[in-house]
Design an enzyme around this catalytic site. Structure first.
Site, mmCIF file in Angstrom:
data_model
loop_
_atom_site.group_PDB
_atom_site.id
_atom_site.type_symbol
_atom_site.label_atom_id
_atom_site.label_comp_id
_atom_site.label_asym_id
_atom_site.label_seq_id
_atom_site.Cartn_x
_atom_site.Cartn_y
_atom_site.Cartn_z
ATOM 1 N N ASP B 7 0.839 -1.204 0.000
ATOM 2 C CA ASP B 7 0.000 0.000 0.000
ATOM 3 C C ASP B 7 0.880 1.264 0.000
ATOM 4 O O ASP B 7 2.046 1.215 0.425
ATOM 5 C CB ASP B 7 -0.862 -0.046 1.274
ATOM 6 N N ASP B 9 -0.519 5.031 0.867
ATOM 7 C CA ASP B 9 -0.888 5.950 1.951
ATOM 8 C C ASP B 9 -0.931 5.218 3.286
ATOM 9 O O ASP B 9 -1.660 4.238 3.448
ATOM 10 C CB ASP B 9 -2.271 6.570 1.678
#
Lengths: 170, 170
Positions: B7, B9
């Site tokens: 991922d 953020d």
């Protein structure tokens, strides 16, 4: 509900028309699309690199004939994911989403995937114009006719010449 | 080689620092990160919608401590795909790729996927800070500690507090 992975360039976006127009803007000569048969876009268009990396290329590309009505029809019947190889051209990413939002407003942001390689995304049916994407795909495959693939036979793959044919198949 | 879905953020991009800084620019008060514990970013930050949609938010977000060295180490050992929910914010897409290119130059464009939902992408290991992404994932799961998830227990999921812990686990 079966998931269809729908390509953008050469399926929803009429990139050949865009390349031919931009080339004519440079040279003053509008070539016939048939002259590019059998060649990849990068081979067919001398200004390919310049144009594909230019601001606005993807934001202003014409919509493929029949694709709005065709995709809207399929969007009620299948789970639609728009799957576009886009990360080679960073500036294209935002342009591509804004373009989708304008012309295919029934497709929401949860239905979009912008990637560098398509084999990490799973689905049941793939509609694409590039054999390099279709070849590895384990599901049902439909090659969308574009000048670069017009002479190719892709194993285990149906061929659609336009969006009316896609809708009839699915 | 196993594929890890990483991922952005809250794992590579330190979005809390960015929200806290931009909030302080508005209010003159720099809150402590711990005050946001247990709240999603959209709940913790009153200016969330304004800031997350503002030009430059993702292009200027600070890099998560240890993530450059950690990801470079994993990039030789695993197949790394950066998988970011990004299409909710069209302007973020190009910014996110340019940011990755600047800070993680060993990650190339074929290793990036920007999407709206992560369950269409396949992998063996997922590193994410949001249980909504980890919950459905059928492989090995690592939740990366961020203030919003600090009090949660996610079933069948390891927890890493920082990138040193990720590297030790993998």
């Amino acid at each position: 509900m079966k998931r269809i992975l729908v390509d953008m360039d050469g399926v929803l976006a009429d990139v050949y028309s865009q390349f031919l127009k931009l080339e004519a803007d440079e040279t003053g000569v509008l070539r016939n699309r048939d002259e590019t048969n059998g060649k990849l876009e990068s081979e067919a268009f001398p200004f390919y690199e310049k144009h594909v990396r230019s601001k606005g290329f993807f934001r202003t590309v014409p919509v493929m004939k029949g694709s709005v009505e065709g995709l809207e029809y399929l969007n009620g019947k299948y789970e639609i994911i728009i799957l576009s190889s886009a990360t080679e051209f960073p500036q294209s990413l935002s342009e591509k989403e804004l373009w989708l939002n304008e012309y295919y407003p029934f497709i929401d942001w949860t239905q979009m995937v912008f990637c560098g390689r398509k084999d990490v995304v799973s689905g049941d049916i793939m509609i694409d114009d590039h054999p390099k994407n279709l070849n590895f795909f384990p599901g049902e495959k439909i090659i969308f006719t574009q000048p670069h693939n017009i002479r190719l036979i892709v194993p285990n793959c149906k061929r659609a010449s336009d969006w009316d044919e896609i809708v009839k198949m699915l």
